[in-house]
Motif scaffolding. Structure first.
Motif, PDB file in Angstrom:
ATOM      1  N   SER A  25     -58.521  65.212   1.044  1.00 10.77           N
ATOM      2  CA  SER A  25     -59.727  65.889   0.551  1.00 10.77           C
ATOM      3  C   SER A  25     -60.560  66.434   1.707  1.00 10.77           C
ATOM      4  N   LEU A  26     -60.547  65.764   2.842  1.00 14.66           N
ATOM      5  CA  LEU A  26     -61.294  66.202   4.018  1.00 14.66           C
ATOM      6  C   LEU A  26     -60.590  67.346   4.734  1.00 14.66           C
ATOM      7  N   LEU A  27     -59.332  67.124   5.108  1.00 19.27           N
ATOM      8  CA  LEU A  27     -58.618  68.057   5.980  1.00 19.27           C
ATOM      9  C   LEU A  27     -58.113  69.313   5.283  1.00 19.27           C
ATOM     10  N   ILE A  74     -66.617  59.844   4.518  1.00 22.36           N
ATOM     11  CA  ILE A  74     -67.255  61.117   4.885  1.00 22.36           C
ATOM     12  C   ILE A  74     -66.593  61.811   6.067  1.00 22.36           C
ATOM     13  N   GLY A  75     -65.561  61.201   6.663  1.00 30.11           N
ATOM     14  CA  GLY A  75     -64.965  61.890   7.791  1.00 30.11           C
ATOM     15  C   GLY A  75     -63.891  61.113   8.508  1.00 30.11           C
ATOM     16  N   TYR A  94     -63.876  64.342  16.182  1.00 30.74           N
ATOM     17  CA  TYR A  94     -64.672  63.974  15.023  1.00 30.74           C
ATOM     18  C   TYR A  94     -64.688  65.127  14.032  1.00 30.74           C
ATOM     19  N   ILE A  95     -64.482  64.804  12.769  1.00 24.40           N
ATOM     20  CA  ILE A  95     -64.538  65.777  11.680  1.00 24.40           C
ATOM     21  C   ILE A  95     -65.358  65.135  10.572  1.00 24.40           C
ATOM     22  N   ILE A  96     -66.467  65.739  10.224  1.00 24.33           N
ATOM     23  CA  ILE A  96     -67.310  65.228   9.152  1.00 24.33           C
ATOM     24  C   ILE A  96     -67.277  66.220   7.988  1.00 24.33           C
ATOM     25  N   GLY A 106     -71.795  62.750  12.708  1.00 19.09           N
ATOM     26  CA  GLY A 106     -70.792  63.039  13.739  1.00 19.09           C
ATOM     27  C   GLY A 106     -71.192  62.458  15.074  1.00 19.09           C
ATOM     28  N   LEU A 107     -72.457  62.626  15.438  1.00 20.24           N
ATOM     29  CA  LEU A 107     -72.964  62.072  16.688  1.00 20.24           C
ATOM     30  C   LEU A 107     -72.888  60.547  16.675  1.00 20.24           C
TER      31      LEU A 107
END
Length: 171
Positions: A25-27, A74-75, A94-96, A106-107
């Protein structure tokens, strides 16, 4: 070794085979993956998860699921050994999910991973991103990473890419 990293708002944990749906779902989301050549296909997502699971054989490496403390995925973030412009590096990525952009997740995840890597003997950690990926550039700069150089990235559509470096502080 089962890596779990906790921050103020996040839990980062190793993936399991059952996380394929979450990762997909994220990528495969076009907005989230806007700075990549294209959203990942089902086959590419499966390969991503397989690499993440394989990377856990090397202590302290691998991609992790980024979860809110409420349990919501979330990531994806982690440190992997990868070739960047001909040099083998400890690469922080990092991928959010785009629905959570602009909230500092992300930070927060990147800081926790950088600190984790340095605590576990990684004296040099890098992050690389297309110069046009302003949000990722900001994350690297807020982490206090130093811009080492820019280069044309043959692995990312020949885009100008920034390479940031974090060196472990000497004790």
């Amino acid at each position: 070794m089962n890596v779990r990293i906790e921050t103020e708002r996040l839990n980062l944990r190793e993936y399991t085979v059952g996380d394929l749906y979450l990762l997909s779902s994220l990528l495969s989301d076009a907005t989230t993956m806007a700075h990549w050549p294209a959203p990942l296909t089902e086959t590419q997502v499966s390969a991503w998860l397989e690499r993440a699971l394989d990377d856990y054989a090397s202590p302290h490496y691998g991609r992790l699921a980024v979860m809110l403390k409420t349990g919501e995925y979330i990531g994806d973030a982690g440190i992997v050994r990868t070739m960047i412009d001909g040099v083998l590096e400890n690469d922080l990525g990092y991928i959010i999910d785009h629905r959570y952009w602009g909230r500092g997740y992300g930070l927060e995840a990147a800081r926790a991973l950088r600190d984790y890597g340095h605590r576990h003997g990684m004296t040099r950690i890098v992050a690389n991103m297309a110069t046009s990926n302003v949000s990722s550039v900001r994350v690297a700069e807020k982490l206090g990473m130093t811009l080492a150089r820019t280069f044309i990235n043959a692995g990312n559509r020949d885009l100008e890419t920034r390479l940031y470096v974090s060196h472990k502080a000497r004790a």
